[in-house]
Design an enzyme around this catalytic site. Structure first.
Site, PDB file in Angstrom:
ATOM      1  N   ASN A 122      32.327  64.121  -6.884  1.00 59.42           N
ATOM      2  CA  ASN A 122      32.862  63.859  -8.227  1.00 59.42           C
ATOM      3  C   ASN A 122      31.824  62.995  -8.940  1.00 59.42           C
ATOM      4  OD1 ASN A 122      34.276  63.245 -10.528  1.00 59.42           O
ATOM      5  ND2 ASN A 122      36.038  62.350  -9.500  1.00 59.42           N
TER       6      ASN A 122
ATOM      7  N   ARG B 126      34.431  68.538  -8.368  1.00 58.32           N
ATOM      8  CA  ARG B 126      35.400  68.426  -9.449  1.00 58.32           C
ATOM      9  C   ARG B 126      34.674  68.752 -10.754  1.00 58.32           C
ATOM     10  NH1 ARG B 126      37.394  63.211 -12.748  1.00 58.32           N
ATOM     11  NH2 ARG B 126      39.125  64.162 -13.871  1.00 58.32           N
TER      12      ARG B 126
ATOM     13  N   HIS C 269      43.728  66.977 -15.485  1.00 57.25           N
ATOM     14  CA  HIS C 269      44.234  66.324 -14.267  1.00 57.25           C
ATOM     15  C   HIS C 269      44.988  67.314 -13.369  1.00 57.25           C
ATOM     16  CE1 HIS C 269      44.056  62.468 -16.832  1.00 57.25           C
ATOM     17  NE2 HIS C 269      43.057  62.430 -15.957  1.00 57.25           N
TER      18      HIS C 269
ATOM     19  N   ARG D 255      40.289  55.946 -24.829  1.00 58.62           N
ATOM     20  CA  ARG D 255      40.550  57.106 -25.675  1.00 58.62           C
ATOM     21  C   ARG D 255      41.902  56.945 -26.380  1.00 58.62           C
ATOM     22  NH1 ARG D 255      39.657  61.443 -21.054  1.00 58.62           N
ATOM     23  NH2 ARG D 255      39.281  59.633 -19.718  1.00 58.62           N
TER      24      ARG D 255
ATOM     25  N   GLU E 168      43.124  63.979  -5.107  1.00 60.64           N
ATOM     26  CA  GLU E 168      42.400  65.103  -5.690  1.00 60.64           C
ATOM     27  C   GLU E 168      41.291  65.596  -4.763  1.00 60.64           C
ATOM     28  OE1 GLU E 168      42.276  63.978 -10.349  1.00 60.64           O
ATOM     29  OE2 GLU E 168      42.041  62.306  -8.948  1.00 60.64           O
TER      30      GLU E 168
END
Length: 405
Positions: free
Chosen positions: A10, A95, A183, A243, A381
C-alpha cells in the site's frame, strides 16, 4: 522447501506500507510480518515487526539514497528476500484506490492495465499515482513477478443505476462520471466478518462506518453494498482529516470566479486544508482535537459526529430500514467518545449503547434491548488483498497448466 509468500503493498506519496503472508496447508494464510518505509526523499526509515511485535528491522538512510518509490521498494525487497529464502514473493497484491468503470474485480497487472488505471489519477490525485508507482517499478525490474491490483471501488460496483448516477447529461455518465464509492476492501472484509461474529444481522440491513483519516460509510444489504457516502472521488460524503466531504458545487465555482483560484489551488485546498483540520484550525488528528479545550476543536468533532448520524439516516433509507451499525478503521475502532456521540444521535432509530461495553471496546457495544445491534469490528484490508492475490495466483497457475496440456 520454502513456502509460497504473498507481499501486500500500500504505497503513499512518501511511504510504502507492506505485509508478508505465508501460504500454508489448504491455502491458509499466515501473516509473517508487517512494516513500512517512510520519509522517502527526506528521512527514509524502514521498520518491520512480526505478529508478536518483535522488531525485525529498524534502518535509516540519507534522503538522497532513498528519494523515489522504486528506490524505497529496493530497500523493502532487500529486507524481504533473506526472510523468504532468497526468493521473490510468488505474487504481489497492491491496493489501488480507483478502478474507474473498467475494473470491478481484482485484476492481474500488465502494461495495458497500468495505462488504463493512470487515466484515473485526476479522480484520486493523492492516492492513484502513488499506488501505481511500485507496480510500474516491479513491471520494469521483475516483469516475471505476478502482480494483482485490488480496487477500493470494486465492492460498490453492483450498485443500482439510480444510486450510481448524478443528475447530469447522460454523455458524462457514459464517460465514467458516476458515483463509485471507496474503502471497498474494508467493507468487503467487514461483510465477511459479520457472518462469523454477528450472523443475526449479516444477512440484514447494516450501516458500516469506516472512520479514519479518510472516512466513508456504506449501506450493506444481504452482504452487498447498495449505497455509499463517497462518490466520483474520495472527496465526497463525510468530513475527513483534511477533506471536506459533501460540498455544494457552487462553492467551487465561487472559489474560481470570486477568489481567482486555479484548479490546482482548489485541488490542494480540498485535499489538504479542509475537513477537521480546516474546521478546527488546529489539527486533522481526532486525538489532538479531543485533548484540546479550544471551542473550534469541539465544533469540528461535533460536525464529524453530526454528519455520521445524518448519513446514517440516508443509508437506512436506501435499504428501507436498519438492523445493525458497525464502527471500523482507526477512529471507529479506537475512539469510544466518538462512538458514543454518534450513538446518542441515533437513538431515534432504536440504537441503545452500552456505555460499559463501549468504554471497553467490546465487540458488541449495544444493549440487549437495542433495536439496532451495534458492533466494533477491526478491519483488515491487507488480508483481503492477500486473499485476492492468492486467488489470482491459483487461477494464473491453472491457466498456465491448461496451456501446457
Amino acid at each position: 522447501m520454502t513456502a509460497e509468500t504473498i507481499l501486500v503493498v500500500n504505497a503513499g506519496s512518501s511511504s510504502i506500507k507492506f505485509q508478508l503472508f505465508e501460504v500454508g496447508a489448504r491455502d491458509q494464510l499466515k501473516r509473517r510480518f508487517k512494516g513500512q518505509i517512510e520519509g522517502i526523499g527526506a528521512h527514509p526509515h524502514l521498520i518491520a515487526k512480526n505478529p508478536e511485535g518483535e522488531l525485525l528491522v529498524d534502518e535509516t538512510w540519507p534522503g538522497a539514497e532513498v528519494n523515489t518509490v522504486p528506490a524505497a521498494l529496493d530497500k523493502v525487497i532487500g529486507f524481504l528476500r533473506p526472510q523468504i529464502g532468497g526468493k521473490l514473493p510468488a505474487v504481489v497484491g497492491h491496493r489501488v484506490v480507483h478502478g474507474g468503470p473498467d475494473y470491478s474485480a481484482p485484476t492481474v497487472v500488465s502494461e495495458l492495465v497500468v495505462d488504463r488505471l493512470s487515466r484515473f489519477v485526476p479522480l484520486a490525485p493523492l492516492h492513484q499515482p502513488n499506488n501505481l508507482a511500485p507496480i510500474k517499478a516491479i513491471l520494469q525490474r521483475q516483469p516475471q513477478v505476478l502482480q494483482v491490483a485490488c480496487f477500493d471501488t470494486a465492492f460498490h460496483r453492483g450498485h443500482p443505476e439510480v444510486a450510481d448516477r448524478f443528475a447530469i447529461p447522460d454523455a458524462f455518465y457514459a464517460e465514467g462520471v458516476r458515483r463509485y464509492g471507496f474503502h471497498g476492501l474494508s467493507y468487503e472484509y467487514i461483510a465477511r466478518q459479520l457472518r462469523e461474529v454477528a450472523p443475526e444481522i449479516a444477512g440484514g440491513r447494516v450501516v458500516i462506518a469506516h472512520l479514519g483519516s479518510g472516512a466513508s460509510m456504506c449501506a450493506l444489504s444481504s452482504g452487498r453494498s447498495v449505497e455509499s457516502t463517497m462518490g466520483f472521488t474520495a472527496l465526497d460524503g463525510l468530513p475527513m482529516g483534511t477533506r471536506p466531504g459533501q460540498l455544494d458545487a457552487g462553492v467551487v465555482l465561487y472559489l474560481m470566479s470570486e477568489k481567482g483560484m486555479s484548479a490546482k489551488e482548489i485541488e490542494r485546498l480540498l485535499y489538504n486544508d479542509c475537513g477537521l483540520k480546516g474546521l478546527s484550525g488546529i489539527s486533522n488528528d481526532v486525538r489532538e482535537l479531543q485533548a484540546s479545550d479550544d471551542p473550534r476543536a469541539k465544533l469540528a468533532l461535533d460536525y464529524f459526529t453530526y454528519r455520521i448520524a445524518l448519513f446514517t439516516g440516508m443509508l437506512a433509507a436506501a435499504m428501507g430500514g436498519i438492523d445493525g451499525f458497525v464502527f471500523t478503521a482507526g477512529i471507529g475502532e479506537n475512539a469510544p467518545a466518538i462512538r458514543e456521540a454518534v450513538a446518542q444521535r441515533l437513538t431515534w432509530l432504536g440504537l441503545e449503547l452500552s456505555s460499559k461495553a463501549n468504554a471497553k471496546g467490546e465487540l458488541k457495544i449495544s444493549r440487549k434491548r437495542s433495536l439496532v445491534a451495534c458492533y466494533v469490528i477491526p478491519t483488515d484490508e491487507e488480508l483481503m488483498i492477500a486473499e485476492h492475490a492468492l486467488d489470482a495466483l491459483r487461477s494464473h497457475a491453472a491457466g498456465a497448466e491448461e496451456k501446457r496440456a
